[in-house]
Design a protein around this motif. Sequence first.
Motif, PDB file in Angstrom:
ATOM      1  N   LEU A   1       0.825  -1.208   0.000  1.00  0.00           N
ATOM      2  CA  LEU A   1       0.000   0.000   0.000  1.00  0.00           C
ATOM      3  C   LEU A   1       0.862   1.262   0.000  1.00  0.00           C
ATOM      4  N   LEU A   2       1.902   1.284   0.831  1.00  0.00           N
ATOM      5  CA  LEU A   2       2.764   2.461   0.901  1.00  0.00           C
ATOM      6  C   LEU A   2       3.509   2.672  -0.412  1.00  0.00           C
ATOM      7  N   TRP A   3       4.006   1.594  -1.003  1.00  0.00           N
ATOM      8  CA  TRP A   3       4.700   1.674  -2.291  1.00  0.00           C
ATOM      9  C   TRP A   3       3.775   2.232  -3.377  1.00  0.00           C
ATOM     10  N   LEU A   4       2.565   1.709  -3.456  1.00  0.00           N
ATOM     11  CA  LEU A   4       1.617   2.155  -4.477  1.00  0.00           C
ATOM     12  C   LEU A   4       1.189   3.600  -4.240  1.00  0.00           C
ATOM     13  N   MET A   5       0.970   3.974  -2.987  1.00  0.00           N
ATOM     14  CA  MET A   5       0.551   5.343  -2.685  1.00  0.00           C
ATOM     15  C   MET A   5       1.660   6.344  -3.012  1.00  0.00           C
ATOM     16  N   LEU A   6       2.907   5.931  -2.827  1.00  0.00           N
ATOM     17  CA  LEU A   6       4.038   6.790  -3.220  1.00  0.00           C
ATOM     18  C   LEU A   6       4.011   7.058  -4.712  1.00  0.00           C
ATOM     19  N   TRP A   7       3.815   6.008  -5.517  1.00  0.00           N
ATOM     20  CA  TRP A   7       3.836   6.170  -6.967  1.00  0.00           C
ATOM     21  C   TRP A   7       2.571   6.832  -7.488  1.00  0.00           C
ATOM     22  N   GLU A   8       1.488   6.746  -6.733  1.00  0.00           N
ATOM     23  CA  GLU A   8       0.294   7.503  -7.116  1.00  0.00           C
ATOM     24  C   GLU A   8       0.570   9.010  -7.105  1.00  0.00           C
ATOM     25  N   ARG A   9       1.437   9.454  -6.212  1.00  0.00           N
ATOM     26  CA  ARG A   9       1.796  10.866  -6.146  1.00  0.00           C
ATOM     27  C   ARG A   9       2.707  11.260  -7.303  1.00  0.00           C
ATOM     28  N   ARG A  10       3.544  10.335  -7.725  1.00  0.00           N
ATOM     29  CA  ARG A  10       4.529  10.648  -8.772  1.00  0.00           C
ATOM     30  C   ARG A  10       3.980  10.431 -10.181  1.00  0.00           C
ATOM     31  N   LEU A  11       3.147   9.403 -10.366  1.00  0.00           N
ATOM     32  CA  LEU A  11       2.647   9.055 -11.699  1.00  0.00           C
ATOM     33  C   LEU A  11       1.139   8.801 -11.664  1.00  0.00           C
ATOM     34  N   PRO A  12       0.351   9.795 -11.315  1.00  0.00           N
ATOM     35  CA  PRO A  12      -1.094   9.537 -11.215  1.00  0.00           C
ATOM     36  C   PRO A  12      -1.738   9.337 -12.580  1.00  0.00           C
ATOM     37  N   GLN A  13      -2.674   8.402 -12.654  1.00  0.00           N
ATOM     38  CA  GLN A  13      -3.478   8.241 -13.869  1.00  0.00           C
ATOM     39  C   GLN A  13      -4.433   9.427 -14.026  1.00  0.00           C
ATOM     40  N   HIS A  14      -5.084   9.781 -12.903  1.00  0.00           N
ATOM     41  CA  HIS A  14      -5.987  10.934 -12.888  1.00  0.00           C
ATOM     42  C   HIS A  14      -5.723  11.723 -11.606  1.00  0.00           C
ATOM     43  N   GLN A  15      -5.325  12.954 -11.734  1.00  0.00           N
ATOM     44  CA  GLN A  15      -5.017  13.762 -10.555  1.00  0.00           C
ATOM     45  C   GLN A  15      -6.212  13.880  -9.596  1.00  0.00           C
ATOM     46  N   PRO A  16      -7.457  14.053 -10.098  1.00  0.00           N
ATOM     47  CA  PRO A  16      -8.593  14.162  -9.161  1.00  0.00           C
ATOM     48  C   PRO A  16      -8.868  12.892  -8.356  1.00  0.00           C
ATOM     49  N   TRP A  17      -8.273  11.769  -8.742  1.00  0.00           N
ATOM     50  CA  TRP A  17      -8.487  10.531  -7.995  1.00  0.00           C
ATOM     51  C   TRP A  17      -7.586  10.424  -6.762  1.00  0.00           C
ATOM     52  N   GLN A  18      -6.705  11.390  -6.553  1.00  0.00           N
ATOM     53  CA  GLN A  18      -5.841  11.331  -5.379  1.00  0.00           C
ATOM     54  C   GLN A  18      -6.689  11.344  -4.114  1.00  0.00           C
TER      55      GLN A  18
ATOM     56  N   ALA B   1     -16.321   7.621  -6.425  1.00  0.00           N
ATOM     57  CA  ALA B   1     -16.234   7.911  -7.857  1.00  0.00           C
ATOM     58  C   ALA B   1     -14.786   8.057  -8.287  1.00  0.00           C
ATOM     59  N   LYS B   2     -13.891   7.488  -7.510  1.00  0.00           N
ATOM     60  CA  LYS B   2     -12.466   7.483  -7.831  1.00  0.00           C
ATOM     61  C   LYS B   2     -11.868   6.175  -7.349  1.00  0.00           C
ATOM     62  N   LEU B   3     -10.728   5.790  -7.918  1.00  0.00           N
ATOM     63  CA  LEU B   3     -10.023   4.576  -7.498  1.00  0.00           C
ATOM     64  C   LEU B   3      -8.599   4.948  -7.107  1.00  0.00           C
ATOM     65  N   ASN B   4      -8.164   4.428  -5.985  1.00  0.00           N
ATOM     66  CA  ASN B   4      -6.771   4.566  -5.573  1.00  0.00           C
ATOM     67  C   ASN B   4      -6.434   3.437  -4.603  1.00  0.00           C
ATOM     68  N   ALA B   5      -5.156   3.313  -4.287  1.00  0.00           N
ATOM     69  CA  ALA B   5      -4.722   2.205  -3.434  1.00  0.00           C
ATOM     70  C   ALA B   5      -5.390   2.255  -2.067  1.00  0.00           C
ATOM     71  N   ALA B   6      -5.584   3.452  -1.523  1.00  0.00           N
ATOM     72  CA  ALA B   6      -6.161   3.571  -0.184  1.00  0.00           C
ATOM     73  C   ALA B   6      -7.576   3.020  -0.133  1.00  0.00           C
ATOM     74  N   ASN B   7      -8.415   3.357  -1.127  1.00  0.00           N
ATOM     75  CA  ASN B   7      -9.796   2.885  -1.034  1.00  0.00           C
ATOM     76  C   ASN B   7      -9.982   1.452  -1.517  1.00  0.00           C
ATOM     77  N   SER B   8      -8.862   0.781  -1.830  1.00  0.00           N
ATOM     78  CA  SER B   8      -8.956  -0.660  -2.096  1.00  0.00           C
ATOM     79  C   SER B   8      -9.399  -1.422  -0.853  1.00  0.00           C
ATOM     80  N   VAL B   9      -9.164  -0.846   0.342  1.00  0.00           N
ATOM     81  CA  VAL B   9      -9.542  -1.506   1.599  1.00  0.00           C
ATOM     82  C   VAL B   9     -10.929  -1.100   2.071  1.00  0.00           C
ATOM     83  N   LEU B  10     -11.597  -0.221   1.291  1.00  0.00           N
ATOM     84  CA  LEU B  10     -12.942   0.210   1.668  1.00  0.00           C
ATOM     85  C   LEU B  10     -13.935  -0.902   1.323  1.00  0.00           C
TER      86      LEU B  10
END
Length: 276
Positions: A45-62, A150-159
């Motif tokens: 989760l931490l690894w993926l969340m780090l790369w979400e900041r560096r290479l986001p698919q969609h900025q509003p999904w942060q 209405a967004k997808l990211n590593a954090a809400n994978s546990v929701l």
Amino acid sequence: MQTRLRSFNWPHLLLLLALWPYAALTAAAGWSPDAVLGAGTLGALLWLMLWERRLPQHQPWQALPAELARDGAFLGINAVAEALASALLMGLGIYWARYHATPGWAAELPPLLALPLALALGELGPFALHRLAHSRPWLWRIHSLHHHPAKLNAANSVLAHPLNVIWNKLARVLPWLLLGFEPQVMLWAALFIQVQGAAVHANIRGSLGPLDWLIGSAELHRWHHSALEGEAQNYGTAIPLWDQLFGSYLRRPRAQPKQLGLYARQAEMATNTLVA
């Protein structure tokens, strides 16, 4: 070729490659299965969340701070749900060992054959329940929590609802116990499945290319969360095998759903169950 390589989801690929040395090192260190799974999942989760900041698919999904707090709370709640499911499985395992002393046939399989088989069987039960939850209002009431954002990211994978977590774990692990898979094979399969569950939700640019015929990817799983009913396919998470066999595999390279969240019939089911 350079552009093609850059378009790969390298953080996902590197994470999967790191699982093998991680499994070997933790086995050599004598870590307990719970420690291996817990540290592996948090590290992923931490690894993926780090790369979400560096290479986001969609900025509003942060993930926003309030959403991170919500998802962190569900991570803790569902850790308790996982522990309850593990306790139940342990009791069932003890009962099975006492009255069925002969090990299952999977115990005789070499690891290179046992591991892919365990992955396939470990996904079958959750896949079937997942499809059922999208069509049965009484199950949808539980599962719909995961589809509200209405967004997808590593954090809400546990929701996810704790009952959703429990039924997935029972559906995954019971076949392994009944067939007699070796503990290490079950651990490695469970680790792969849990890490994949986070990776396919990650808001990271790029794809796995043709590899997503074999393993789940964020590019595939985003279609499952589409707000258009005809696009909301791909019920499998770790691997797409059962979607391919049962006709729910949707692959559209370099395309993305326009909107995520509940589609009309899902919203209607959610409203009906809430009213009921």
